[in-house]
Design an enzyme around this catalytic site. Sequence first.
Site, PDB file in Angstrom:
ATOM      1  N   THR A   1       0.796  -1.230   0.000  1.00 44.85           N
ATOM      2  CA  THR A   1       0.000   0.000   0.000  1.00 44.85           C
ATOM      3  C   THR A   1       0.827   1.278   0.000  1.00 44.85           C
ATOM      4  O   THR A   1       0.619   2.159  -0.836  1.00 44.85           O
ATOM      5  CB  THR A   1      -0.957  -0.009   1.204  1.00 44.85           C
ATOM      6  OG1 THR A   1      -1.827  -1.137   1.096  1.00 44.85           O
ATOM      7  CG2 THR A   1      -1.794   1.261   1.252  1.00 44.85           C
TER       8      THR A   1
ATOM      9  N   HIS B   1      -2.027  -1.827  -5.681  1.00 43.63           N
ATOM     10  CA  HIS B   1      -1.562  -3.193  -5.914  1.00 43.63           C
ATOM     11  C   HIS B   1      -2.779  -4.074  -6.161  1.00 43.63           C
ATOM     12  O   HIS B   1      -3.921  -3.635  -6.002  1.00 43.63           O
ATOM     13  CB  HIS B   1      -0.778  -3.734  -4.709  1.00 43.63           C
ATOM     14  CG  HIS B   1      -1.532  -3.629  -3.412  1.00 43.63           C
ATOM     15  ND1 HIS B   1      -2.581  -4.460  -3.092  1.00 43.63           N
ATOM     16  CD2 HIS B   1      -1.410  -2.771  -2.356  1.00 43.63           C
ATOM     17  CE1 HIS B   1      -3.072  -4.128  -1.906  1.00 43.63           C
ATOM     18  NE2 HIS B   1      -2.381  -3.095  -1.431  1.00 43.63           N
TER      19      HIS B   1
ATOM     20  N   ASP C   1      -9.344  -3.445   0.325  1.00 41.90           N
ATOM     21  CA  ASP C   1      -8.151  -4.169   0.770  1.00 41.90           C
ATOM     22  C   ASP C   1      -8.463  -5.024   1.983  1.00 41.90           C
ATOM     23  O   ASP C   1      -8.043  -6.177   2.077  1.00 41.90           O
ATOM     24  CB  ASP C   1      -7.040  -3.175   1.089  1.00 41.90           C
ATOM     25  CG  ASP C   1      -5.742  -3.858   1.470  1.00 41.90           C
ATOM     26  OD1 ASP C   1      -5.116  -4.477   0.590  1.00 41.90           O
ATOM     27  OD2 ASP C   1      -5.342  -3.776   2.659  1.00 41.90           O
TER      28      ASP C   1
ATOM     29  N   LYS D   1      -7.148   4.626   5.599  1.00 42.30           N
ATOM     30  CA  LYS D   1      -5.760   4.379   6.025  1.00 42.30           C
ATOM     31  C   LYS D   1      -4.970   5.691   6.058  1.00 42.30           C
ATOM     32  O   LYS D   1      -5.074   6.502   5.136  1.00 42.30           O
ATOM     33  CB  LYS D   1      -5.073   3.412   5.067  1.00 42.30           C
ATOM     34  CG  LYS D   1      -5.582   1.990   5.119  1.00 42.30           C
ATOM     35  CD  LYS D   1      -4.758   1.110   4.191  1.00 42.30           C
ATOM     36  CE  LYS D   1      -5.254  -0.320   4.170  1.00 42.30           C
ATOM     37  NZ  LYS D   1      -4.458  -1.174   3.250  1.00 42.30           N
TER      38      LYS D   1
ATOM     39  N   ASN E   1       5.353  -0.619   3.946  1.00 44.29           N
ATOM     40  CA  ASN E   1       4.399  -0.054   4.901  1.00 44.29           C
ATOM     41  C   ASN E   1       5.115   0.302   6.203  1.00 44.29           C
ATOM     42  O   ASN E   1       4.664   1.141   6.972  1.00 44.29           O
ATOM     43  CB  ASN E   1       3.277  -1.040   5.180  1.00 44.29           C
ATOM     44  CG  ASN E   1       2.355  -1.219   3.980  1.00 44.29           C
ATOM     45  OD1 ASN E   1       2.235  -0.327   3.142  1.00 44.29           O
ATOM     46  ND2 ASN E   1       1.711  -2.370   3.888  1.00 44.29           N
TER      47      ASN E   1
ATOM     48  N   HIS F   1      -8.240  -9.089   1.830  1.00 49.62           N
ATOM     49  CA  HIS F   1      -7.363  -9.840   2.727  1.00 49.62           C
ATOM     50  C   HIS F   1      -8.131 -10.917   3.484  1.00 49.62           C
ATOM     51  O   HIS F   1      -7.620 -12.014   3.720  1.00 49.62           O
ATOM     52  CB  HIS F   1      -6.698  -8.895   3.731  1.00 49.62           C
ATOM     53  CG  HIS F   1      -5.464  -8.231   3.217  1.00 49.62           C
ATOM     54  ND1 HIS F   1      -4.347  -8.941   2.839  1.00 49.62           N
ATOM     55  CD2 HIS F   1      -5.168  -6.928   3.021  1.00 49.62           C
ATOM     56  CE1 HIS F   1      -3.408  -8.102   2.436  1.00 49.62           C
ATOM     57  NE2 HIS F   1      -3.877  -6.872   2.524  1.00 49.62           N
TER      58      HIS F   1
END
Length: 532
Positions: free
Chosen positions: A81, A341, A293, A162, A102, A297
């Site tokens: 990320t 990504h 994301d 985020k 990250n 995940h």
Amino acid sequence: MKKTVFLLLCVMTFHVFSNPCAAQTAPVKKPKIVVGLMVDQMRWDYLYKYQDRYGDGGFKRLLDQGFSCENTMIQHAPTVTACGHSSVYTGSVPAINGIAGNSWYDRAWGREISNVEDSTVTGIGGNAKQNKSPRNLLTTTIGDELRIATNYQSKVVGISIKDRGAILPGGHTANGAFWEESGKFTTSTYYMEALPDWAKKFNEKDWDKLLMPKGWKTLYPVDTYVLSDKDDKDYETIYKGEKKPVFPHKPSISRSPFGNTWTLEFAKVAMEGYKLGQGNFTDLLAISLSSPDKIGHAYGPNSIEVEDNYLRLDKDLEDLFGYLDKRYGKDGYLFFITADHGANHSPGYLEENKLPTGVLTNDVFKELDTELEKKFGIPGLILTRNGYQIYLDYDVISKAGINKITVADYIIEQLKQVPGIEAAFLNEALASATYPEPIKTMLINGYNPKRSGDIVIVKSSGWKSGSRTGATHGDWNPYDAHIPLVWMGTGIHPGKTHRLVGMTDIASTLAAILNIQQPSGSIGHVITEITD
């Protein structure tokens, strides 16, 4: 005399129209605002996989009215990320912009640090420990260059759940960056001393109840999700309070598709609060949607949860485009969508379908430590491991009188014997490594000498660390590195190209459209087709 002048004008006219280089083309109209939307973990194929279920105003409108760069690839590894967000907006790579992951191990501080960590600032509007800023970013962003070019009259704002998704795209000179903490949008004293009133008012609403009063149910009947796997799979994550990973879910808003809606609603009030696109100069709004994301995940790319996320995001995009049309006019804004990504499938899914996969557990590295101690007679030669970077302990190695390269070579030989590890390299020697392109260049681009480790590990296709559940990313492979990139709005011609385009080309293209300098670390090229 009149005849001579007439003939001269005819010759000049013929010269201009017969020589494209001599002709003066009309300047490209500048947008009132550039809206960049990054969808965290959006694989390129999501543009098309669910296309039959998309409405006309979201993804389909993008592809019909916009220009799609179908073969856009990330040019660095790790594909994570922070690296992705910084590369899009700096037009650079971790080796240059410094965002090597990250997080990374800081030898001076003696610990791992976050990519946006900054002890000199404090958080406001939420948790006071949110000491975050863009100071770890070593180059300018396209937003910084826009601000410089207009003597700081253009406005730049970053928004994401985020912190890294808001801070890194915003750059050093952003008017504001906002991210989520404890269910509220917060910021830090790097940007301002107090949250704006419009942000406080937004945070006062109970968005969980407004957007997901009954939790997360599928948008359509579950049995219509025929492009996804069954709802109950043992390789999907089971959250606290659930007995099985099945609908309906009751997650936090950020772990659901409603996190996208929430973020975009905040983006709207930010546009109004900052009066973006209403001044004499182009403004920039960098939005990043983090929820895809978190969903990816937990459940993996072939899950009903991921499909439902994109069906709902399609409706969110239609709503966003309608808002932008009304506020700025259809030709008054420049919009682009991309991703930081992609993602690989869960090992459980891959093994179930007889596809190459496996799991690397921590036992591999425990055994490596044991073998190192046997070989050199001293423990602690490896300082730490961060992702697929191994940091050697220089002090221990020096005191033992061992050569660093000797230790590294032994580690590399041991790692090569491990199933699931395709290769390992000394970072300093990547340039001379015998390894195919573009993988070697991606590893070089991802290596920052001051922040990365000494040894980089390359996993085998389909392999994952930790467990067989959930999905992840970070590798060079197309499932992680092939991302969407679609442009729409001011000056953009409908169409598509299948030529290779790099993630770093986005900032260069924006600089060309806006007639401003490229960011200070940019290595990208202008995507000329989108306005030709």
